[in-house]
Each structure stands twice: as C-alpha cells, then as structure tokens.
Design an enzyme around this catalytic site. Structure first.
Site, PDB file in Angstrom:
ATOM      1  N   TYR A  34      56.295  18.054 129.319  1.00 29.31           N
ATOM      2  CA  TYR A  34      56.692  16.850 128.590  1.00 29.31           C
ATOM      3  C   TYR A  34      56.620  17.119 127.095  1.00 29.31           C
ATOM      4  O   TYR A  34      55.889  17.994 126.637  1.00 29.31           O
ATOM      5  CB  TYR A  34      55.820  15.650 128.985  1.00 29.31           C
ATOM      6  CG  TYR A  34      54.349  15.850 128.718  1.00 29.31           C
ATOM      7  CD1 TYR A  34      53.776  15.432 127.517  1.00 29.31           C
ATOM      8  CD2 TYR A  34      53.528  16.466 129.658  1.00 29.31           C
ATOM      9  CE1 TYR A  34      52.428  15.638 127.262  1.00 29.31           C
ATOM     10  CE2 TYR A  34      52.189  16.661 129.415  1.00 29.31           C
ATOM     11  CZ  TYR A  34      51.638  16.240 128.218  1.00 29.31           C
ATOM     12  OH  TYR A  34      50.305  16.438 127.969  1.00 29.31           O
ATOM     13  N   LYS A  43      69.971  18.670 124.913  1.00 28.81           N
ATOM     14  CA  LYS A  43      69.272  19.948 124.902  1.00 28.81           C
ATOM     15  C   LYS A  43      69.187  20.496 123.490  1.00 28.81           C
ATOM     16  O   LYS A  43      70.007  20.190 122.627  1.00 28.81           O
ATOM     17  CB  LYS A  43      69.916  20.966 125.848  1.00 28.81           C
ATOM     18  CG  LYS A  43      71.219  21.566 125.400  1.00 28.81           C
ATOM     19  CD  LYS A  43      71.663  22.629 126.412  1.00 28.81           C
ATOM     20  CE  LYS A  43      72.925  23.316 125.959  1.00 28.81           C
ATOM     21  NZ  LYS A  43      73.243  24.454 126.823  1.00 28.81           N
ATOM     22  N   SER A  89      51.914  20.539 127.589  1.00 27.18           N
ATOM     23  CA  SER A  89      53.144  20.014 126.986  1.00 27.18           C
ATOM     24  C   SER A  89      53.828  21.018 126.060  1.00 27.18           C
ATOM     25  O   SER A  89      53.433  22.173 125.961  1.00 27.18           O
ATOM     26  CB  SER A  89      52.875  18.715 126.227  1.00 27.18           C
ATOM     27  OG  SER A  89      52.095  18.972 125.088  1.00 27.18           O
TER      28      SER A  89
END
Length: 122
Positions: A58, A9, A25
């Site tokens: 994504y 992360k 995205s």
C-alpha cells in the site's frame, strides 16, 4: 458485473531506499502520488524491472519534492536501491465506467522527476 481495471501507474521509477525495519508499504513522493491520483493507503502492485519480482503493498505519502520511492518492511527484500520499478494501481469498475475511464500514466526519469503524464492507450 465489476472489472479490475488499470487506474494509474508510475512508470520506471527508481528505488531511492529500502527500509527493512519499517512497518511495511511503499513511500512515494507526494508530487508523484498526486500526478498518479494515488491515495494514502491505496493498494498498489509493484513490478521490479531489474529482477522480475511482482508484489502488492500500500502507498504512503513521502515528503513533496524529495523524489523518494522507498520500499519498506518485507517489501525491502524485493528491490534494491537503484532498481527500476513500475507502481500500478487498479480500480473496480462497472462496464460503463471501464468503457470511458482513462488511466493516468506518469513517466519519470532516473531522478524520479516527472517527464510526462499521459492517458493510457492500450
């Protein structure tokens, strides 16, 4: 059996732009993608600290060194420039993989400079 586990992360990144007219995205600076071991096209979950929104998209690679975190397409409606977000990637792991895998946590400052990279301790 497989488990969906935290892979990496980027913590408390600042949204640098939101582009509604792009085809979707999140654009992430290449340096941050490398630090978090993210791949182009990898599914990520976005958590907006400012408004509580959670959504998936994504990753696409931004220019190295620009410090860009840009939400594109419909995701641009989920955050505003200046919002703090957490970008989370998960991976499907076997029980043995999950036992030994150490996720990366990339901590950034208000300019999206990397302050620290650490192993996740849950």
């Amino acid at each position: 059996m497989k488990f969906e586990m935290l892979y990496s992360k980027i913590h408390r990144a600042v949204v640098s732009d939101a582009n509604l007219n792009y085809v979707g995205s999140i654009t992430i600076d290449a340096e941050l993608m490398d630090a978090a071991n993210l791949r182009v096209g990898q599914k990520v979950e976005i958590v907006n600290i400012n408004n509580g929104e959670r959504f998936s998209t994504y990753a696409i690679e931004g220019k190295r060194g620009n410090k860009d975190i840009c939400l594109n397409g419909a995701a641009a409606r989920k955050a505003e420039k200046g919002d703090r977000i957490i970008i989370i990637a998960y991976a499907s792991m076997s029980e043995d993989e999950a036992k030994y895998f150490k996720p990366s946590v990339v901590l950034v400052n208000e300019e999206n400079d990397i302050e620290e990279i650490r192993d996740f301790v849950g």
